[in-house]
Design an enzyme around this catalytic site. Sequence first.
Site, short mmCIF file in Angstrom:
data_model
loop_
_atom_site.label_atom_id
_atom_site.label_comp_id
_atom_site.label_asym_id
_atom_site.label_seq_id
_atom_site.Cartn_x
_atom_site.Cartn_y
_atom_site.Cartn_z
CG ASP A 1 -3.42 3.74 -3.34
OD1 ASP A 1 -4.30 2.98 -3.77
OD2 ASP A 1 -3.55 4.40 -2.30
CD GLU A 2 -5.39 -0.58 -1.42
OE1 GLU A 2 -5.56 -1.70 -0.95
OE2 GLU A 2 -5.90 0.43 -0.94
CG ASP B 1 -2.08 0.89 1.14
OD1 ASP B 1 -2.02 1.84 0.35
OD2 ASP B 1 -3.08 0.65 1.86
#
Length: 450
Positions: free
Chosen positions: A138-139, A44
């Site tokens: 973003d993850e 993350d």
Amino acid sequence: MSRRQLERGTPLRGMATDHGSRPLPSDLGAESVPDHGCGVLHVDMDAFFASVEQLERPEARGQPVLVGGTGPRGVVASANYAARAYGIHSAMPMSQARRLCPRALVYPADHERYSQVSAAVRVILESVTPVVEPVSLDEAFLDVSGARARLGGPVWIAEHLRSRIRAEQGLTCSVGIAPNKFVAKLAATHAKPDGVYLVPEAQVQAFLHPLPVGALWGVGPKVEQRLVRLGLHTIADVAAVSPASLRREVGPALGDHLAALARGRDERAVQPASSAEERGLSAECTFARDVADAAVIDRELLRLSERLARRLRTEGQGHAARTVTLKVRRADFTTITRSRTLPEPTDLAREIHATARILYEAAEVSRARLRLVGIRVEGLVVSTQAHRQLTLDATAPDWRGVEQVMDEASRRFGDFALRPASLAQPTGDPAPSGQRSHPGARGHDVPERW
DNA sequence: TCTGGGGTCCTAAACCTC
DNA sequence: TCTGGAGGTTTAGGACCC
């Protein structure tokens, strides 16, 4: 307390693991770290959008930074940790965030740039294992069970990835390590910011049980309220009731799902990106001010149809959609949707717009003040497999040809370089919030006005 | 006080066919 | 001919996630 609140930085209560929540030295030998039955990593990126902006804007270093809608109805998409210290969090109205921290630097989101950085990070992740499932920009989840023999323990792999991402992209990230996706995701929350947290298989229940029910995947504010009304406050409470009771309370699917998660069981495999199939696409627009003018709304529906049709034609191998759904949100925030399934799939803006228009008229909102209109298309099929009705009318305009020319013009000269005449005229209507302008875009006509 | 945008999944009612 | 159940599809809405 919801999972979102956990992510906003509320400290987790609970246990210590073997490795604790701080980063381990990156020079740990591969053999020195046991894997504890943990094959799933959740990576993350920390305050991703805001961090990318800080990286590229020297004036933003060390300052509170917000990324999101800059219009009157914008919300915060990302806030760095300096801004979070003022109580700002994602999804907060930007006006409120500015009040909490007037000196924060505010930037509009640049998704194209974030996608580039995200792709570069993904290359790093895929250097360790091909089993990488991106969740968002973003993850991502990684299944490293196959890579452990080659590379070493999962903590070593996590530190290796973190140091490469820091060195090559200048960004920090946090990594959760656990036997399954659900626990790995929570572990990553616990690792934030800029850390690693491992939950050994033997300690999964001890890790989960003290957490609030809102930490369970699928429990938002509504379900949380219902569970709390039943006296279920923690995951331990949920694990203690029978699955049958849960099914009765929240429905069969969610009941079974929560019963399993509360016991630390999550059978979902990490799915590499290529196996994830797109179900539908949507585009929506919130007006800067509520709009009651049917002509303005119709133009917006056309603009959204254009956007969706282009995405259908140009993303991946090209798709057509069978079902069109119109969404409208009134000034009082009540939302209605109306959908219609077409006799055959389409990838034409003209047809999507015509359907949306019929739905808009049928919804009887033509006199209501609207704050948002949106269109969703689903039931996607690959374009080459889409059955198209043959026309015997040789004089019928070739709309597909027209729209393909517009795609090509957009590709070469920028978005909306060519567009329908009705979108080319200056209107003076309220600009949709969050809409980017296209300085190079000029209106050109097409064979027939839409 | 104010609540974006792009998604997924689930539920339930209505409708259709067998 | 009518009725009812099973099962699939469509439609509408809600909830959740990032």
